[in-house]
Design a protein around this motif. Structure first.
Motif, mmCIF file in Angstrom:
data_model
loop_
_atom_site.group_PDB
_atom_site.id
_atom_site.type_symbol
_atom_site.label_atom_id
_atom_site.label_comp_id
_atom_site.label_asym_id
_atom_site.label_seq_id
_atom_site.Cartn_x
_atom_site.Cartn_y
_atom_site.Cartn_z
ATOM 1 N N ALA A 5 0.669 -1.230 -0.034
ATOM 2 C CA ALA A 5 0.075 0.090 -0.071
ATOM 3 C C ALA A 5 0.957 1.257 -0.025
ATOM 4 O O ALA A 5 0.512 2.247 -0.784
ATOM 5 C CB ALA A 5 -1.020 -0.225 1.000
ATOM 6 N N TYR A 10 1.495 0.013 4.077
ATOM 7 C CA TYR A 10 1.468 0.150 5.711
ATOM 8 C C TYR A 10 2.618 0.139 6.430
ATOM 9 O O TYR A 10 3.246 -0.865 6.283
ATOM 10 C CB TYR A 10 0.403 -0.845 6.098
ATOM 11 N N ARG A 28 -1.672 3.484 6.923
ATOM 12 C CA ARG A 28 -1.410 3.572 5.634
ATOM 13 C C ARG A 28 -0.479 4.971 5.323
ATOM 14 O O ARG A 28 -1.188 5.977 5.900
ATOM 15 C CB ARG A 28 -2.564 3.541 4.767
ATOM 16 N N ALA A 88 -5.718 7.253 1.471
ATOM 17 C CA ALA A 88 -6.080 6.087 1.892
ATOM 18 C C ALA A 88 -7.112 5.656 1.006
ATOM 19 O O ALA A 88 -7.743 6.157 0.234
ATOM 20 C CB ALA A 88 -6.820 6.108 3.338
#
Length: 871
Positions: free
Chosen positions: A138, A140, A191, A195
């Motif tokens: 992502a 994270y 994150r 998002a």
């Protein structure tokens, strides 16, 4: 004549206020609905943050499919994107090939498992479980604690905009389709960067822990690729070259996401579009009907004025042109105002849909110029069409009618009314004949159209229907009052056109509301009665989470005292490949042997016992829609695009609350290993206490985020849920139209009050008190509402009876009479009508009040007149 028309509009605008209000609100209703309907085609949604933003390329299986129907020049193709991720097979082999490609620095296999974190029996977050290496996709990053290092440890990443719901060190229960296990939160991750707008909370585990929870470890959502420095631009092409004969696709940019979010959004918007199309149909009919009736009524009120024009030399053609010019000018102004109101009203419609969860929360409705132009043209066309027949009557007004004082209508049943009424009555009879052959869905659509056609026919024949109905409606009032009831009945019967015009919006309100409410109640009651008739299970367990009841939970439920057998049912969605279209349907996984203990299902054709291997049983409704028959080799696509080739072994007489398409449990779980058990039906031992068994089952079910109900409680719950959903649907469909018809009722009766003004003055001159005049108006209004209500109930009743015949032939239906709902609609009509009639009458009484003579005080010293004096 155009100059006269404009001067008439300017100097006597109060005469046209009712028509202006009706037309502008009608256009607003059409424009507002049209704006939202048009917006559903433009809601692709902005390019948002995704799960694979940090990766340079993503390898995944195809996420869409196309089906061709027809042949030759008439062939057409239907394409669908999966609403769930279609996983790729043999992920280890694929990852190995990709990792060997030059320029690839690292490969991350992304697997996901639906999961739920529970704090005791309470759910803390809907989650997806992933392996910790997938956090880099992502990405994270840890904001607290550390990464998971052993089984039973979890890093929690909250959903966008949400709190974590747990702290490092907390112990929770992780529930998956494989069962329940205790875990400890060792870290909190957040994150970086934008998002995902609709992302879920994620629980990151070790790779080995996730593998133990994965029902299909050889499958994965995707293989993500991180390129070496300087190779990001070419790595995708290199990976494609390494997979030359594979159906897998390599994506970069926005294509890295599976598209399931967009497909879910598109599916939701398709449902909204269908709902809005029906809403627009109802709204368009109501507005056109009311506006045309209001125009005709306004022309009827001006007969003496038009006769005066004829007296001073105006020709019929000139009168027609003048009336048409008035309508054009009024229609243009009202349509413009309606378009402005419609732009604002579209936000209200969207808010209502979002409130009831029928539209995406971020749905936006931009101003659509084409929709506004169409709405404006429709408004203008309605104005001209509404005045057409009235203008012909205006041209036939005789000069001698300037001497007319009475409100008595003569020759109201014109040739046009006979033709219109006869045509629509014949069309209604034709639709009634076709209803039994239309099937369930077709019967609903035809019934809606049938209601509108019957309303038009009844309005056309109003001069024949109103007088006898007035006698019936006014008889109790005339019998209970000394004078005012009889006077009200005579007035309503003499002014047939006025009575019919005032009753028309009440008729359409009651007819449309009655038919929709009755059909909604019938659909809900039929579904509940179907389940009640065929359900044999003494208790039902329903999961409150998306992971369902795990297999170990099903075994525990089946081993409870008093339970003979537990029948799990997994449910997903998909499309039946029909003879000319893809038919959406729920798809269920069942074990026929177990199911027989919990349901008494009869097959209209074939046998449910043959449901094993690559087979399917479908309901009679789906069989008719898709064109599937027993013995056919058919195709079915699951919501993740998985294709299944099946043989139809049974067409079921009733669905009994189960999905419309049933597959053997082993077959569907092989195709979709992660499928959740949404319900477990418990067949009880003879003599077992259902409530006691349900209590024990509920204790077990709560450990897995589920709940248990005994048979009667379950059926009551199903009925309440079904009725609530039906009420919400009817409210959405009818809300705007009923608001408009309520305004139209008030509008028409205010116009009628102006026509009644001369009668009020005459009654006052004859010595009637203000109270007697008010009571007379009240009784006449009550009579009009009763007449409109009787006609509306008759139209709705014919529709519902026709639909009952259709659904009875398709497997049975129950049609409860919605007395409370219809009473509420009629009560609302009566309240609006009373207010709209009495307020103008009170104002008229004040303006016609005879002033009392003032007392004359004699001057001081003046004596009384003598007998022979002049005084």
């Amino acid at each position: 004549m155009l100059t006269i028309a404009l001067q008439t509009l300017r100097t006597r605008f109060t005469l046209f206020i009712g028509t202006f209000v009706a037309l502008s609100l009608g256009v607003a209703l059409i424009a507002g609905t049209g704006q939202v309907l048009d917006a559903t085609r433009k809601q692709d949604g902005p390019a948002a943050a995704g799960r694979y933003d940090a990766a340079d390329a993503v390898v995944r299986a195809p996420q869409s499919y196309s089906v061709t129907f027809g042949s030759g020049d008439g062939a057409y193709e239907e394409t669908r994107t999966g609403t769930r991720t279609h996983r790729l097979d043999d992920v280890g082999e694929v990852a190995g090939k990709v990792a060997a490609v030059e320029g690839v620095a690292r490969v991350v296999v992304d697997r996901s498992v639906p999961a739920q974190l529970l704090d005791g029996a309470d759910a803390t977050a809907v989650t997806t479980a992933r392996a910790w290496p997938a956090a880099a996709l992502a990405p994270y990053l840890l904001s607290d604690g550390r990464e998971p290092a052993a089984a039973g440890e979890v890093v929690l990443a909250p959903a966008p905009g949400a709190e974590a719901g747990a702290r490092v060190g907390d112990r929770l229960a992780l529930l998956t389709a494989q069962g329940r296990e205790e875990v400890r939160v060792v870290g909190i991750a957040t994150r970086t960067g934008p998002a995902e707008p609709e992302g879920a909370a994620t629980a990151f585990l070790t790779e080995d822990a996730l593998a133990g929870l994965n029902p299909a470890p050889a499958e994965a959502d995707a293989v993500a690729v991180f390129a070496e420095p300087g190779a990001a631009a070419t790595v995708a092409d290199a990976v494609r070259a390494a997979l030359p004969d594979s159906p897998l696709a390599v994506h970069t940019g926005t294509g890295k996401e599976s598209g399931t979010a967009g497909a879910n959004r598109a599916a939701a918007l398709d449902e909204v579009a269908t709902l809005l199309a029906i809403m627009a149909l109802i709204g368009c009919f109501v507005s056109v009907f009311v506006v045309s009736g209001t125009f005709a009524f306004s022309i009827a009120q001006r007969r003496r004025e038009l006769a005066l024009l004829r007296t001073v030399g105006a020709t019929p053609t000139q009168v027609t042109r003048m009336v048409t010019a008035e309508a054009a000018a009024l229609g243009a102004a009202a349509s413009a105002v309606g378009c402005v109101i419609g732009v604002q009203g579209s936000d209200g419609i969207t808010a209502m849909l979002q409130h009831y969860g029928m539209a995406p929360a971020d749905m936006e409705v931009p101003v659509s110029v084409p929709v506004l132009v169409i709405s404006f043209v429709i408004g203008l066309a309605v104005a001209l069409a509404g005045v057409f027949a009235a203008s012909r009557r205006a041209a036939r007004v005789r000069p001698a009618e300037t001497l007319r004082e009475s409100d008595t209508d003569t020759k109201v049943m014109t040739r046009g009314r006979w033709i219109t009424g006869g045509l629509f009555l014949a069309l209604a009879v034709l639709l009634l004949v076709q209803l039994p052959r239309a099937g369930d869905d077709g019967a609903v659509v035809i019934s809606l159209v049938l209601t509108e056609i019957l309303v038009i026919a009844m309005v056309a024949f109003a001069p024949l229907l109103v007088p006898p109905l007035v006698r019936v409606a006014a008889w109790p009032v005339a019998a209970l009052t000394r004078f005012t009831g009889t006077l009200a009945a005579d007035s309503a019967r003499a002014a047939v056109r006025r009575t019919a015009s005032c009753a028309a919006p009440i008729l359409v309100t009651v007819a449309v509301a009655g038919s929709l409410v009755s059909m909604s109640d019938a659909t809900s009651a039929s579904a509940v009665n179907d389940e009640r008739t065929h359900l044999r299970a003494g208790a039902v367990v329903e999961s409150g989470t998306r992971i369902g009841v795990p297999e170990e939970g099903v075994r525990e439920l089946g081993g409870l005292p008093g339970v003979r057998r537990a029948s799990p049912v997994e449910v997903t969605s998909g499309f039946l490949v029909g003879f000319n279209a893809l038919i959406p349907s729920e798809v269920g996984a069942v074990d026929p042997a177990r199911l027989a203990d919990s349901f008494e299902l009869k097959a209209a054709d074939g046998a449910l016992a043959g449901l094993r291997g690559d087979t399917v049983a479908v309901s009679r409704t789906l069989s008719a829609q898709a064109g599937w028959k027993t013995g056919d080799e058919v195709s079915l696509r699951l919501s993740d695009t998985t294709a299944l080739k099946l043989k139809v072994v049974a067409v079921l007489d009733a669905s009994a609350g189960l999905p419309g398409a049933l597959l053997p449990r082993d077959t569907l779980l092989d195709a979709d290993p992660g499928l959740a058990t949404g319900r477990v039906y418990l067949a009880l031992d003879e003599g077992a206490d259902a409530a006691q068994v349900a209590g024990g089952a509920d204790a077990v079910a709560r450990e897995y985020g589920a709940a248990a109900f005994d048979r009667e409680s379950w059926l009551e719950r199903s009925a309440a849920d079904s009725e609530r959903e039906g009420r919400i649907l009817v409210l959405v469909l009818l809300g705007m139209a009923l608001l408009y018809t309520g305004i139209a009722i008030a509008n028409t009766l205010v116009m009628a009050a102006e026509q009644r003004a001369s009668g009020v003055l005459l009654l006052r001159r004859l010595g009637a008190t203000g109270g007697q005049v008010l009571r007379s108006v009240l009784w006449e209004t009550l009579t009009v509402v009763v007449v409109g209500g009787i006609l509306g109930i008759a139209a709705a009743g014919v529709t519902v009876l026709g639909m009952s015949r259709a659904l009875d032939g398709a497997g049975g239906a129950s049609f409860p009479v919605p007395w409370a709902d219809m009473g509420g609609v009629l009560g609302g009509c009566l309240l609006i009508a009373m207010i709209a009639s009495l307020i103008p009458t009170v104002l008229q009484l004040r303006s016609t009040r005879t002033p009392r003579p003032k007392a004359v005080t004699p001057p001081p010293g003046a004596g009384l007149p003598t007998a022979g004096g002049t005084g």
